[in-house]
Design an enzyme around this catalytic site. Structure first.
Site, PDB file in Angstrom:
ATOM      1  CB  ILE A 140      -1.002  -0.173   1.153  1.00  0.00           C
ATOM      2  CG1 ILE A 140      -2.107   1.071   1.021  1.00  0.00           C
ATOM      3  CG2 ILE A 140      -0.232   0.415   2.607  1.00  0.00           C
ATOM      4  CD1 ILE A 140      -2.931   0.494  -0.061  1.00  0.00           C
ATOM      5  CG  HIS A 141       4.770   1.390   1.734  1.00  0.00           C
ATOM      6  ND1 HIS A 141       5.500   1.985   2.744  1.00  0.00           N
ATOM      7  CD2 HIS A 141       4.224   0.460   2.654  1.00  0.00           C
ATOM      8  CE1 HIS A 141       5.610   1.470   3.927  1.00  0.00           C
ATOM      9  NE2 HIS A 141       4.943   0.692   3.855  1.00  0.00           N
ATOM     10  CG  HIS A 193       7.414  -2.946   2.153  1.00  0.00           C
ATOM     11  ND1 HIS A 193       6.020  -3.145   1.594  1.00  0.00           N
ATOM     12  CD2 HIS A 193       6.712  -2.866   3.318  1.00  0.00           C
ATOM     13  CE1 HIS A 193       5.056  -3.042   2.228  1.00  0.00           C
ATOM     14  NE2 HIS A 193       5.349  -2.760   3.638  1.00  0.00           N
ATOM     15  CG  HIS A 214       4.528  -6.720   7.155  1.00  0.00           C
ATOM     16  ND1 HIS A 214       5.244  -6.854   6.206  1.00  0.00           N
ATOM     17  CD2 HIS A 214       4.214  -5.313   7.235  1.00  0.00           C
ATOM     18  CE1 HIS A 214       5.507  -5.801   5.368  1.00  0.00           C
ATOM     19  NE2 HIS A 214       4.602  -4.833   6.143  1.00  0.00           N
ATOM     20  CB  ALA A 218       5.392  -6.427   1.382  1.00  0.00           C
ATOM     21  CG  HIS A 249      -1.761  -8.848   6.854  1.00  0.00           C
ATOM     22  ND1 HIS A 249      -3.017  -8.237   7.533  1.00  0.00           N
ATOM     23  CD2 HIS A 249      -1.087  -7.952   6.212  1.00  0.00           C
ATOM     24  CE1 HIS A 249      -3.285  -7.002   7.207  1.00  0.00           C
ATOM     25  NE2 HIS A 249      -1.941  -6.820   6.569  1.00  0.00           N
ATOM     26  CG  ASP A 272       0.669  -3.217   9.426  1.00  0.00           C
ATOM     27  OD1 ASP A 272       1.184  -2.239   9.554  1.00  0.00           O
ATOM     28  OD2 ASP A 272       0.798  -3.603   8.266  1.00  0.00           O
ATOM     29  CG  LEU A 305      -4.721  -7.502   3.241  1.00  0.00           C
ATOM     30  CD1 LEU A 305      -3.707  -8.575   3.498  1.00  0.00           C
ATOM     31  CD2 LEU A 305      -5.712  -7.210   4.130  1.00  0.00           C
ATOM     32  N   GLY A 307      -2.464  -2.473   6.013  1.00  0.00           N
ATOM     33  CA  GLY A 307      -2.447  -2.384   7.367  1.00  0.00           C
ATOM     34  C   GLY A 307      -3.511  -3.460   8.081  1.00  0.00           C
TER      35      GLY A 307
END
Length: 394
Positions: A140-141, A193, A214, A218, A249, A272, A305, A307
């Site tokens: 989502i970044h 990520h 997480h 990612a 997740h 998160d 997703l 967070g």
């Protein structure tokens, strides 16, 4: 002085029946048999047959109580987020800023330092999730906010003077010498990520990388001939990994495999969490995205997703159920193990003499009755059904 009595005490190592905990000046003074506490002076708290456990530590908290740290990286936002998550057992947390403009990064560092100076309850430092991330695993970044690893940027990321700084980065976006420099400056480094290969992760670990952000999400996956970041997290006996136990997740089976693949202490529960936790919000904006709460998941219009809507008490319940864990091992994943990840295991994560009095009183059904942060008690706990706002992934 406070005397917490009439129940059991989970020290972080073992359960002591019929014991009391003595708190003085924000610290745990002693853990004694119940009979030895009867005549002690001080304010008393009755556990009513429940159990006293170490408070939860959350390394990844984007928001809560209707507030999002990326929207307003301020002391007031930090206070609001901390208050919301305390209702679910979080007594220590890292406000988390996802990739954004560098002016906001500076503001976030300043806000966390000010919050710690003012004694805002529970603040342990800052988690910067970016901007040294890989666009191929952006999630989502906003990839437009990603940066290259230049000296001025590294100076900024390592500039906090108070608390702990956890930095999530893609190791392939940095030189190993830069990773080593950041680690030597006291920054806790986690891979996330990232498209890094197993070999790149291994080299980064030798340079100072200590964790994974997480797990599974990612990052380069585990494959038969390319173990990737997931393979490094699970196959090397090195460091820790955060994992989001919301049933969305990470599939429950994948969580069970991860926990069993490594020694106790490697798996660390994180939420998160976003602004919806501890609030009535069902949608909010994150940069250019409208995020909606749908059946326990936070999703943008494309179904990505964004967070989670998870709180730590539910994460502990889910981890115990998904991985078939003893309840107290799941508690360690939310208290002792994140304390170790931060290098705070000598002051947090246990109930023992000299430790900070960050504590939770749970009833027989594991509902939160009260919490203490540095000896200050709050009865503003979510009790009954209201502390289960995240589904157990059934």
């Amino acid at each position: 002085m406070q005397v917490i009595e009439n129940g059991s005490v989970f020290t972080g190592d073992t359960v002591l029946g019929a014991h009391a905990v003595i708190v003085r000046d924000g610290l745990i003074s002693a853990v004694v048999p119940q009979a030895q506490s009867a005549d002690l002076p001080g304010e008393r708290f009755d556990l009513q047959g429940g159990v006293l456990v170490p408070g939860f530590i959350d390394l990844q908290v984007n928001g809560g109580g209707g507030a999002l740290f990326n929207d307003d990286p301020s002391v007031e936002t930090i206070r609001r987020i901390g208050d919301a998550h305390r209702r679910f057992g979080t007594t220590g947390f890292l406000p988390t800023l996802i990739s954004t403009d560098l002016d906001k990064v500076r503001a976030a560092i300043e806000a966390v330092e000010k919050a710690m100076e003012l004694g805002i309850p529970g603040v342990l430092g800052l988690h910067l999730e970016g901007p040294l991330l890989n666009p191929a695993r952006r999630g989502i970044h906003d990839a437009g906010k990603f940066q290259v690893a230049e000296p001025a940027l590294l100076d900024l990321l390592a500039s906090a003077r108070r608390g702990k700084t956890l930095l999530t980065l893609a190791p392939e976006r940095c030189e190993n010498g830069q990773i080593e420099e950041l680690a030597q400056r006291g920054i806790i480094l986690a891979a996330g990520h990232t498209e890094a290969t197993y070999e790149q992760i291994s080299a980064a670990q030798e340079a100072g990388l200590s964790g994974f952000t997480h797990l599974y999400n990612a990052m380069s996956p585990l494959q038969s001939r390319a173990p990737g970041a997931v393979g490094a997290a699970l196959g090397r006996e090195h460091g820790w990994f955060g994992i989001i136990a919301d049933g969305h997740h990470v599939h429950p089976v994948a969580l069970r495999i991860a926990v069993r693949a490594r020694e106790p202490g490697a798996a660390v529960l994180v939420t998160d969490a976003m602004a919806t936790v501890g609030s009535e919000l069902e949608s909010f904006r994150l940069g250019d995205h409208e995020i909606h709460l749908q059946e326990g998941k936070l999703l943008n219009a494309e179904g990505t997703l964004a967070g989670s809507h998870l709180n730590m008490l539910q994460a502990v319940r889910n981890a115990a159920a998904f991985a078939g864990l003893d309840w107290y091992e799941a508690l360690r994943m939310a208290s002792l193990y994140p304390a170790r990840a931060l290098g705070l295991e000598n002051e947090l994560g246990r109930i023992a003499g000299g430790y900070r009095a960050n504590l939770l009183a749970l009833d027989a059904d594991h509902h939160l009755q009260a919490s203490w942060i540095d000896g200050q008690r709050s009865a503003g706990a979510a009790t009954g059904g209201s502390d289960s706002e995240s589904p157990a992934g059934q």
